[in-house]
Write an enzyme that holds these catalytic residues in place. Structure first.
Site, mmCIF file in Angstrom:
data_model
loop_
_atom_site.group_PDB
_atom_site.id
_atom_site.type_symbol
_atom_site.label_atom_id
_atom_site.label_comp_id
_atom_site.label_asym_id
_atom_site.label_seq_id
_atom_site.Cartn_x
_atom_site.Cartn_y
_atom_site.Cartn_z
ATOM 1 N N LYS A 290 -0.408 5.719 5.184
ATOM 2 C CA LYS A 290 -1.213 4.875 5.721
ATOM 3 C C LYS A 290 -0.935 3.161 4.278
ATOM 4 C CE LYS A 290 -5.238 8.867 5.553
ATOM 5 N NZ LYS A 290 -5.961 9.062 4.727
ATOM 6 N N GLU B 254 -4.265 13.463 18.841
ATOM 7 C CA GLU B 254 -3.772 12.281 18.267
ATOM 8 C C GLU B 254 -2.830 11.365 18.396
ATOM 9 O OE1 GLU B 254 -6.328 13.821 14.571
ATOM 10 O OE2 GLU B 254 -4.434 13.714 14.215
ATOM 11 N N ASN C 202 -4.850 8.329 0.121
ATOM 12 C CA ASN C 202 -4.125 9.427 -0.587
ATOM 13 C C ASN C 202 -2.747 9.817 1.099
ATOM 14 O OD1 ASN C 202 -5.455 9.797 2.018
ATOM 15 N ND2 ASN C 202 -6.115 11.404 1.728
HETATM 16 P P1 ADP Z 1 -7.313 14.977 5.539
HETATM 17 O O1 ADP Z 1 -6.575 13.537 5.577
HETATM 18 O O2 ADP Z 1 -6.722 15.788 4.108
HETATM 19 O O3 ADP Z 1 -7.525 16.146 6.817
HETATM 20 P P2 ADP Z 1 -9.480 14.576 5.091
HETATM 21 O O4 ADP Z 1 -10.194 14.913 6.946
HETATM 22 O O5 ADP Z 1 -11.267 14.873 4.517
HETATM 23 O O6 ADP Z 1 -8.779 15.245 4.821
HETATM 24 O O7 ADP Z 1 -11.006 13.113 5.593
HETATM 25 C C1 ADP Z 1 -9.692 12.023 6.450
HETATM 26 C C2 ADP Z 1 -9.708 11.235 5.545
HETATM 27 O O8 ADP Z 1 -10.923 10.695 4.761
HETATM 28 C C3 ADP Z 1 -9.252 11.380 3.986
HETATM 29 O O9 ADP Z 1 -7.621 11.795 4.129
HETATM 30 C C4 ADP Z 1 -8.771 10.508 3.135
HETATM 31 O O10 ADP Z 1 -8.476 9.193 2.915
HETATM 32 C C5 ADP Z 1 -10.337 10.048 3.489
HETATM 33 N N1 ADP Z 1 -11.701 11.412 2.004
HETATM 34 C C6 ADP Z 1 -11.769 12.262 2.820
HETATM 35 N N2 ADP Z 1 -12.600 12.910 1.466
HETATM 36 C C7 ADP Z 1 -13.330 11.960 0.521
HETATM 37 C C8 ADP Z 1 -13.857 11.588 -0.334
HETATM 38 N N3 ADP Z 1 -14.558 12.108 -0.927
HETATM 39 N N4 ADP Z 1 -14.679 9.884 -0.151
HETATM 40 C C9 ADP Z 1 -12.942 8.824 -0.002
HETATM 41 N N5 ADP Z 1 -12.277 9.739 0.283
HETATM 42 C C10 ADP Z 1 -12.264 10.652 1.424
#
Ligand code: ADP
Ligand code: MG
Length: 140
Positions: free
Chosen positions: A11, A128, A114
């Site tokens: 990212k 994807e 993240n």
């Molecule tokens: P992952 O990337 O672990 O698969 P998700 O698919 O649930 O997680 O979410 C996609 C992305 O959205 C996350 O990697 C993160 O960047 C963002 N995200 C998820 N939950 C939150 C939150 N509660 N607040 C802000 N950003 C979030």
């Protein structure tokens, strides 16, 4: 065991801090092979399309903005059980909950910034991967 491919994104928080090599060293040290890779800017529309599954979430707009804040590196990883293997080394979505030694524990700035994306299923890995790469761009 099965040989799989999964879609990985480094990212904008990773490219901004010049950490692509460090994150990819962790990925390669874990045994996964990078079989396709490109650095690009997502438009807001492309970010919205990529994360469409989260369109109803409160964080959707901020997430899409953060994915456009700088270049990303999109890459395809190959290895045994690559989908779950990569999710394991990424660590939990919220770095505060990520296990010791995971990418997000070591590098993530926040739950939003993240550091990495990883496909959550083999089916989504294929969808994807096709979002970023043509068949000709996949090595091996
Ligand atoms: P992952 O990337 O672990 O698969 P998700 O698919 O649930 O997680 O979410 C996609 C992305 O959205 C996350 O990697 C993160 O960047 C963002 N995200 C998820 N939950 C939150 C939150 N509660 N607040 C802000 N950003 C979030
Ligand atoms: Mg996800």
């Amino acid at each position: 065991m099965s040989l799989q491919r999964t879609l990985s994104i480094l990212k904008p928080d990773v490219t901004r801090r010049n950490l692509t090599g460090k994150v990819n060293a962790k990925i390669e040290e874990s045994g996964l092979h990078i079989v396709a890779q490109k650095r690009l800017f997502l438009t807001k529309e492309q970010a919205q399309q990529f994360y469409a599954v989260h369109a109803e979430r409160a964080f959707f707009n901020d997430l899409c903005d953060s994915m456009c804040a700088g270049p990303i590196v999109a890459q395809v990883l190959e290895g045994e059980n690559a989908v779950s293997h990569y999710r394991d080394i990424m660590g939990a979505t919220n770095p505060a909950n990520a296990a010791e030694g995971t990418i997000r524990r070591d590098f993530a700035e926040s739950i939003e910034a993240n550091s990495v994306h990883g496909s959550d299923s083999l089916e989504n890995a294929q969808i994807e991967t096709a979002f970023f790469f043509s068949q000709l761009e996949l090595v091996g």
